[in-house]
Design a protein around this motif. Sequence first.
Motif: not given
Length: 1019
Positions: A874-883, A921-926, A951-961
């Motif tokens: 119940w909790i982890h989806p909330v953690t992911i979505l609060l961003g 958040a998914i990559m961190m929490i997993d 590194r993958p977070i920055m990489m995927t975000t920069l790719a999306a940007i």
Amino acid sequence: MNISALCLQRPVATTLLWLAVSIAGVLAWFKLPIAALPTYDTPTINVSANLAGASPETMATSVATPLEKQFSTIPGLALITSSSTQGSTSITLEFDADRDIDAAAADVQAALFRASRSLPDDMTSPPSYRKVNPADAPILLIALNSPSLSLAQLNDYSDNLIAPALSTINGVAQVQIYGQKRYAVRIQLRPDRLAALDITLAELSSALKSANANTPIGQLDGSRQTLSLDTGSDLLRAADFAKLIVATRNQQAVRLSDIARVEDSVENVKSGSWINGERSIILAIQRQPGANTVATVDAIRAMLPRLKEQMPASVEIREVNDRSASIREAIHDVNLTLLLTIALVILVILMFLRRLPATLIPSLSLPISLLGTFALMLWLGFSLNNISLMGLTIAVGLVVDDAIVVLENIMRHIEEGMPPREAALLGAREVGFTVISISISLVAVFIPIFFMPGTVGRLFHEFAWVVSLAILMSAVVSLTLIPLLVPRFIRDHDHAGPEPRWSLVFERGFSALLAAYTRTLDRALAHRNWILLLAAGTFALTGWLYVSSPKGFFPQEDIGQLQVTVQGPEDIAYESLLATQQRLADRVQKNPNVAYVASSLGSSGNSGRMFITLKPRSQRADMEGVLASLRRDTAGEPGFNVFFRPTQNLNIGGRSSNSKYQYTLQSVNPAELDQWVEKLQRELRNSRAITDISSDAQKRGLQARLAIDRDKAALLGVDMQTLRDTLYAAYGGRKVSTIYAPQDSYSVIMELEERDRRDESDLSRLQVRSKNGDLVPLSSFVRVDRVVAATTINHQGQLPAITLSFNLAEGHSLSDAARDINAASAAIALPSSVFGAFAGEAALYQSSQTSQLLLIAIAIAVIYVILGVLYESWIHPVTILLGIPSAAVGALLALRFAGLEVSFIAMIGILLLVGIVKKNAIMMIDFALEAQRAGATPETAIRDACHKRFRPIMMTTLAAIMGALPIALGLGAGAELRQPLGVSVVGGLIFSQLITLYITPVIYLAFDRLGKKKQPATT
């Protein structure tokens, strides 16, 4: 055995499978149709009826009302609007989006048949219908010119050759002829000569009709042969009719030329069309609702050379106002934007991986994912349009996410010394669940759009499908092809040689960034309450920014075309209107931004039309500058208003208007409606947000009203039907006979001479036959009063309706206009008996304001459900979505700084952010959950997750940007449509990246601590 292991064991089968997908995608790319937008049109049918000489009141009461009553019984009919003018009625029927237009047309035909008994007997031709939206601009104008042929001869070619041939093309709804000059014999009578010879108009009309009858007369049946009987037709030209004997007086023949001027003329002398000042016959081609503009124009162009061969060599055919040109240009530029986006994303991958072989792997997966998407698009019947290509472009930055996540994890194992094959197997298995979670939850964002009804849903269904297909295709490619390619391209963990200087510089910079993030993360974890307060602040800031931001529905496109309405006084004569129209067209033509001007008169009594084709973008100002320049050029004509409306690919509703947006008011009482609309219009002229306001209420026309002394008329032996027939024959432009020529049939029109039709005093010279055979002057029992009367009567849903049309002032949004309209209604105390609502695109905007927030809420709820199922929590989806609020803040701030309104396109970008932002958040929490299962404390687990996933977070975000950046920069034709989505995505990603890297670990720990407190105590 997982799918990655299976593909590693079957490399040939895997390679052949994706090779087949790629080939299918290439073939699909060339077969996908090109369009401006997805098919969004609601089924629309236009019904037209004509009764020459009938007043607007007569057309409204005796033609429009009976038809509307019959049409109202048709199932699936969403809206009926009608407009009645002098001699004509136009009724627009808009049906529900899921109604089949052919079935609707059959119901309309049946309703017309039922209503035929209620229509006036004088209506010589029955009402007709077309599957066309009358408010839609023509997709192409074709102009005919010839130095040696008359306009009537050119009209014959357009009527009998070009228009019928083009009408057979799939997608063509109607071919209208502007400035039509169809041949006719015009008989202009002299009332004084008629009176002197004791001849009435009714008697003359009967004589002309019987002299040129075309009724069958039978045949002769002999013993050996059969002969058909034919009287022949020697009445073909004006000279033939002039010699016709129409009566005998005192044993002397009275020929038509004795009492009238007979001339070769045209049916409508009060019409005309010009291309850049040159007199022309213009054919305006309108498409059927849902038809593909580009395919239809291509078919028209393919047919024109064959038609040209059948006409004299002197006839010149010129194509202007081609709406497919802007579509082709926009699609071409979007393709270039797509290639630029791919290049930028690959550059980001190279910077982070620092190895060309490693970069080649996701660089191959990216086009394969897109090619697979093309194949599925063709299978689903989609097209390459601004919306679907916008989805593909934005998807470029998303489809590499899965490949990056898989490849980065594999590379981490390789760099730790593991052989490439084992690293591929282990790395793909470790992040398989993460890839599936990211992809499914991102696709879940679009589930509400899949089920969204109406025009908005039809517009964005393709976008949702295209992005979802690309994401799912990418997930499959990442888990099947990436593990297969790694052992082929990466032989060992050692670099083959010294690293390039740029790689070392980038790595030092990234290491410094990671160290700075680690330090600031430790501080954030040490001051968790402040971070939670920051998270709460993003919620409040999101609400304030949304409420205070200017809002609209769809960005205004610049396709290089304008529609212009020139509106003069309601009682203006044709000659005065013609002179003013030509002056204005000449000024417009001389404007340096203008390439072509098509000018037309005759569709309305006091207004003219122009279709302006602008020069290419590189040779002119932007649309706001062009409009300002043209408004200056056309100002200064007393009594005239000139309205400019940029042609748009998106056209909502079937109501034609002078400006882009409409607001319709209705009331049961027409007089009350007129009074309050005038007050509201006067109040709205003070609005700063609204410009070019006008009303379709034409209430100030002049009318010569006959006050008939019925008692005196009865004493003189004159009945009312005889009086009406006489007036109609004199002033109605009545068709009294038909010329049956070998190639076509033409009208014979009877009217009084022009000098006897100037004003109401001319009625005194008219006489009618009484029952005892005497001629009775009209003036003996009729008084003529000049009064003000309506020249247009409009209905909506069978009630009287008046529509105010307006444009937005520069720097203002539709939400500003809505606020000013509400304020103006309150200021004048608009009564409840007069009710108003937006129409067309403005109505869609109003309905979308509630659906936008509902769309975001449903998307978040769907993602929560899916994440809850995947994580069994119940909790982890909330953690992911609060961003998510931080992404919304960034998007709204970026839109505000860019000067863009929160349109539905921008909201689609924010909706997309909901899916993109949560992947961090998914990559961190997993990773943190795996570490906790291995025995790590929550603090250590989340801290290590943030550090190793940075590194993958920055990489995927920069790719999306990078995927959204070319769209945000507004590059290429049609960029104004796509830019709000790019700006919202780039702004949201940049801001959320700064926030979620700190908010997510703090919230994770807060919920973990909360969960422990709620656990029951054990003894």
